[in-house]
Design an enzyme around this catalytic site. Structure first.
Site, PDB file in Angstrom:
ATOM      1  N   LYS A  63      27.156  69.149  29.723  1.00 48.20           N
ATOM      2  CA  LYS A  63      27.502  70.267  30.724  1.00 48.20           C
ATOM      3  C   LYS A  63      27.626  71.694  30.058  1.00 48.20           C
ATOM      4  CE  LYS A  63      28.883  70.874  35.090  1.00 48.20           C
ATOM      5  NZ  LYS A  63      27.679  71.698  34.928  1.00 48.20           N
ATOM      6  N   GLN A  92      31.005  74.969  23.874  1.00 44.11           N
ATOM      7  CA  GLN A  92      31.167  74.170  25.317  1.00 44.11           C
ATOM      8  C   GLN A  92      31.631  73.011  24.653  1.00 44.11           C
ATOM      9  OE1 GLN A  92      29.519  75.985  28.059  1.00 44.11           O
ATOM     10  NE2 GLN A  92      31.088  74.655  29.290  1.00 44.11           N
ATOM     11  N   LYS A 114      24.102  73.697  26.529  1.00 44.83           N
ATOM     12  CA  LYS A 114      23.873  75.101  27.112  1.00 44.83           C
ATOM     13  C   LYS A 114      22.359  75.382  27.125  1.00 44.83           C
ATOM     14  CE  LYS A 114      26.033  78.991  28.423  1.00 44.83           C
ATOM     15  NZ  LYS A 114      27.456  79.029  29.280  1.00 44.83           N
ATOM     16  N   GLY A 166      25.434  77.947  36.160  1.00 44.96           N
ATOM     17  CA  GLY A 166      25.227  79.375  35.886  1.00 44.96           C
ATOM     18  C   GLY A 166      25.948  79.929  34.737  1.00 44.96           C
ATOM     19  N   ASP A 167      25.600  81.046  34.197  1.00 44.48           N
ATOM     20  CA  ASP A 167      26.128  81.900  33.246  1.00 44.48           C
ATOM     21  C   ASP A 167      25.664  83.206  33.619  1.00 44.48           C
ATOM     22  OD1 ASP A 167      27.690  81.598  30.748  1.00 44.48           O
ATOM     23  OD2 ASP A 167      25.950  82.939  29.998  1.00 44.48           O
ATOM     24  N   SER A 193      33.468  72.883  37.887  1.00 46.86           N
ATOM     25  CA  SER A 193      32.015  72.298  37.906  1.00 46.86           C
ATOM     26  C   SER A 193      32.131  70.661  37.942  1.00 46.86           C
ATOM     27  CB  SER A 193      31.201  72.627  36.910  1.00 46.86           C
ATOM     28  OG  SER A 193      30.555  74.054  37.057  1.00 46.86           O
TER      29      SER A 193
HETATM   30  P1  NDP Z   1      27.415  87.895  35.192  1.00 40.98           P
HETATM   31  O1  NDP Z   1      25.653  88.004  34.834  1.00 40.98           O
HETATM   32  O2  NDP Z   1      27.720  87.513  36.396  1.00 40.98           O
HETATM   33  O3  NDP Z   1      28.045  89.292  34.726  1.00 40.98           O
HETATM   34  C1  NDP Z   1      28.048  89.635  33.381  1.00 40.98           C
HETATM   35  C2  NDP Z   1      28.754  91.045  33.284  1.00 40.98           C
HETATM   36  O4  NDP Z   1      28.707  91.189  31.970  1.00 40.98           O
HETATM   37  C3  NDP Z   1      27.908  92.223  34.016  1.00 40.98           C
HETATM   38  O5  NDP Z   1      28.722  92.908  34.527  1.00 40.98           O
HETATM   39  C4  NDP Z   1      26.922  92.406  32.898  1.00 40.98           C
HETATM   40  O6  NDP Z   1      26.609  93.927  33.026  1.00 40.98           O
HETATM   41  C5  NDP Z   1      27.979  92.479  31.625  1.00 40.98           C
HETATM   42  N1  NDP Z   1      27.257  92.455  30.418  1.00 40.98           N
HETATM   43  C6  NDP Z   1      26.636  91.425  30.086  1.00 40.98           C
HETATM   44  N2  NDP Z   1      25.912  91.706  28.758  1.00 40.98           N
HETATM   45  C7  NDP Z   1      26.307  92.641  28.591  1.00 40.98           C
HETATM   46  C8  NDP Z   1      26.036  93.443  27.265  1.00 40.98           C
HETATM   47  N3  NDP Z   1      25.302  93.021  26.225  1.00 40.98           N
HETATM   48  N4  NDP Z   1      26.854  94.701  27.311  1.00 40.98           N
HETATM   49  C9  NDP Z   1      27.611  95.161  28.143  1.00 40.98           C
HETATM   50  N5  NDP Z   1      27.920  94.286  29.278  1.00 40.98           N
HETATM   51  C10 NDP Z   1      27.037  93.340  29.313  1.00 40.98           C
HETATM   52  O7  NDP Z   1      28.203  86.585  34.086  1.00 40.98           O
HETATM   53  P2  NDP Z   1      29.313  85.877  34.168  1.00 40.98           P
HETATM   54  O8  NDP Z   1      30.245  86.866  34.639  1.00 40.98           O
HETATM   55  O9  NDP Z   1      29.203  84.556  34.729  1.00 40.98           O
HETATM   56  O10 NDP Z   1      29.574  85.744  32.596  1.00 40.98           O
HETATM   57  C11 NDP Z   1      30.304  86.667  31.812  1.00 40.98           C
HETATM   58  C12 NDP Z   1      30.865  86.039  30.703  1.00 40.98           C
HETATM   59  O11 NDP Z   1      31.443  84.915  31.174  1.00 40.98           O
HETATM   60  C13 NDP Z   1      29.899  85.494  29.662  1.00 40.98           C
HETATM   61  O12 NDP Z   1      30.254  85.435  28.619  1.00 40.98           O
HETATM   62  C14 NDP Z   1      29.814  83.928  30.156  1.00 40.98           C
HETATM   63  O13 NDP Z   1      29.153  83.216  29.255  1.00 40.98           O
HETATM   64  C15 NDP Z   1      31.392  83.858  30.567  1.00 40.98           C
HETATM   65  N6  NDP Z   1      31.454  82.654  31.326  1.00 40.98           N
HETATM   66  C16 NDP Z   1      30.931  82.308  32.576  1.00 40.98           C
HETATM   67  C17 NDP Z   1      31.236  81.292  33.659  1.00 40.98           C
HETATM   68  C18 NDP Z   1      30.987  81.111  34.793  1.00 40.98           C
HETATM   69  O14 NDP Z   1      31.332  80.334  35.328  1.00 40.98           O
HETATM   70  N7  NDP Z   1      30.036  82.051  35.142  1.00 40.98           N
HETATM   71  C19 NDP Z   1      32.249  80.437  32.724  1.00 40.98           C
HETATM   72  C20 NDP Z   1      32.632  80.431  31.370  1.00 40.98           C
HETATM   73  C21 NDP Z   1      32.374  81.528  30.594  1.00 40.98           C
HETATM   74  P3  NDP Z   1      25.128  94.218  33.502  1.00 40.98           P
HETATM   75  O15 NDP Z   1      24.819  93.599  34.748  1.00 40.98           O
HETATM   76  O16 NDP Z   1      24.903  95.568  33.525  1.00 40.98           O
HETATM   77  O17 NDP Z   1      24.243  93.409  32.474  1.00 40.98           O
END
Ligand code: NDP
Length: 440
Positions: free
Chosen positions: A78, A99, A114, A153-154, A372
């Site tokens: 997962k 994970q 992943k 998603g991620d 999830s």
């Molecule tokens: P999204 O794609 O919805 O959002 C990611 C955000 O982070 C965007 O604002 C993006 O900006 C910014 N970002 C990504 N890469 C960079 C970078 N290299 N430098 C600066 N800003 C960056 O993803 P999520 O919110 O789902 O995920 C965010 C984090 O949370 C990740 O680490 C993910 O692995 C973790 N996570 C997510 C989960 C989930 O349920 N979604 C569960 C557990 C962990 P821009 O759009 O400009 O790239």
């Protein structure tokens, strides 16, 4: 490290975990006898595949696709799928490794995996996204299933992408089943899944503070990111009386002293998918700091003064040693990580050294994967739970994760070290299950 120098993020994650496992490894010969460390750092299976698709100009594009099925000792693999140009084997491997322990900490029957692709969804049309997702699943469908491997998603993968991937999976297999989580509410998704990672990360901060006789009420908070996790972190902070004053994306940081306007943020990022500087059109009293103006050695969001709490919710290694020192110097008392491995190892040492509250991502952001699993449970039993019911279960899960990590930290002689507590608690469950299942 010497055999695969390109896997920097993976080694960073492994080093952090192995360092904190020393106390349990030293006192338990069974883990050495069963070569648990040698086995746990090696994925059960790694898939790498070509993803060809046709763009709107009729040209064939090719991306690299990945799925790592890391560990199935506790349940089906997962973990999410990430679509971002920076994706490579090391990043997917570090995320998969983290994970395993995160999923174990939830107390739910899920293994660790992943995946993703070095595909950049930014600026792509709906048709291009759909064709990419269909091609990605045309290879991956044969490896996934509701009791084998359940992606979600991620970064770069939200409801739209899950929809296109599920549609193609259904077409190829003929099965309408719970093979993905984060599905639309119209066809099998769970209420509160979208909110769960952000909400859970705030609940985790709440439990850390409560243990010290403190609350979130009135606290000013720095949040990074502007995606799924950041948005619902901000929403829950407001609901619990805190004031989030920042958010960021890869173009820069918004600082809004009177509090980030959540409606504007959702409109910009969930509806219009535009850059954050547009926030200023509706809120000229806010400030936008472009990445070009960030401090040479850090990330501007962590250098904003006057906040007590920090929630890194963007991506890995977005908070370094200099950033951590700035947070501590400015009076930050707690950090709860919504993103995966957002703080570098040096930054974590600054937090632990300063004895501020620190909730590592694999504990603080586990609410997403936990919910999830609640989606999988609803699909398997053909039930639909209310938002309140799912949110209530999420709170209980987050409290149990906090207790488990803090009690394990105390058991191993370092009561406030939740990195140690989370790693050992997660490891112990997976390692004992691996021993019980024999040499496989
Ligand atoms: P999204 O794609 O919805 O959002 C990611 C955000 O982070 C965007 O604002 C993006 O900006 C910014 N970002 C990504 N890469 C960079 C970078 N290299 N430098 C600066 N800003 C960056 O993803 P999520 O919110 O789902 O995920 C965010 C984090 O949370 C990740 O680490 C993910 O692995 C973790 N996570 C997510 C989960 C989930 O349920 N979604 C569960 C557990 C962990 P821009 O759009 O400009 O790239």
């Amino acid at each position: 490290k010497q055999t695969s120098p390109a896997q920097a993020e993976f080694y960073q994650a492994v080093e952090e975990v192995l360092e904190s496992l020393q106390p349990i490894l030293e006192t338990n010969e069974k883990y050495q006898l069963h070569s648990i460390i040698e086995r746990i750092v090696e994925p059960e299976r790694q898939l790498m595949f070509r993803v060809p698709w046709v763009d709107d100009q009729g040209k064939v594009q090719v991306n690299k696709g990945y799925r790592i099925e890391f560990n199935s000792a506790l349940g089906p693999y997962k973990g999410g799928l990430r679509f971002h140009p920076s994706v490579n084997a090391s990043i997917i491997k570090f995320l998969g490794f983290e994970q395993i322990f995160k999923n174990a900490l939830t107390g739910l029957p899920i293994g660790g995996g992943k995946g993703g692709a070095n595909f950049d969804p930014k600026g792509k049309s709906d048709g291009e996204i759909m064709r990419f997702c269909q091609s990605f699943i045309s290879e991956l469908y044969r490896h996934i299933g509701p009791t084998t491997d359940v992606p979600a998603g991620d970064i770069g993968v939200g409801g739209r992408e899950i929809g296109y991937m599920f549609g193609q999976y259904k077409r190829l297999t003929g099965n309408f089943d719970g093979v993905f989580t984060g599905k639309s509410l119209l066809w099998g998704g769970s209420l509160a899944r979208k909110e769960a990672t952000g909400y859970g990360c705030v609940y985790f901060a709440q439990y850390m503070l409560e243990d010290k006789g403190d609350t979130l009420a009135g606290k000013r908070c720095l949040v990074s990111g502007a995606g799924n996790v950041a948005i619902y972190t901000i929403e829950k902070l407001y609901q619990l009386g805190a004031i989030p004053v920042s958010c960021s994306d890869s173009s820069g940081t918004i600082h809004h002293e009177s509090g980030i306007n959540l409606d504007t943020l959702k409109e910009l990022k969930e509806v219009r998918h535009v850059r954050l500087n547009e926030y200023l059109t509706a809120h000229p009293d806010a400030t936008f700091i472009p990445v070009a103006d960030y401090p040479a050695d850090g990330n501007a969001v962590w250098h904003l003064a006057g906040a007590q709490l920090a929630f890194p919710c963007a991506t890995q290694n977005e908070l370094n040693e200099a950033d951590a020192k700035a947070l501590v110097a400015n009076g930050c008392i707690a950090v709860s990580e919504g993103a995966n491995m957002p703080s570098t190892q040096d930054a974590v040492e600054v937090f632990l050294g300063a004895k501020i509250l620190y909730g590592p991502g694999k504990a603080a952001n586990a609410g997403g994967v936990a919910t999830s699993q609640l989606e999988m449970a609803q699909n398997a039993s053909m039930q639909r739970w209310s938002f309140e019911e799912v949110d209530e279960k999420l709170k209980v899960i987050m409290k149990n994760i906090y207790r488990n990590a803090s009690e394990t930290a105390a058991e191993f002689g370092d009561p406030n070290n939740l990195v140690l507590g989370a790693n050992i608690a997660g490891f112990r469950k997976v390692a004992d299950a691996m021993i019980e299942q024999g040499v496989v």
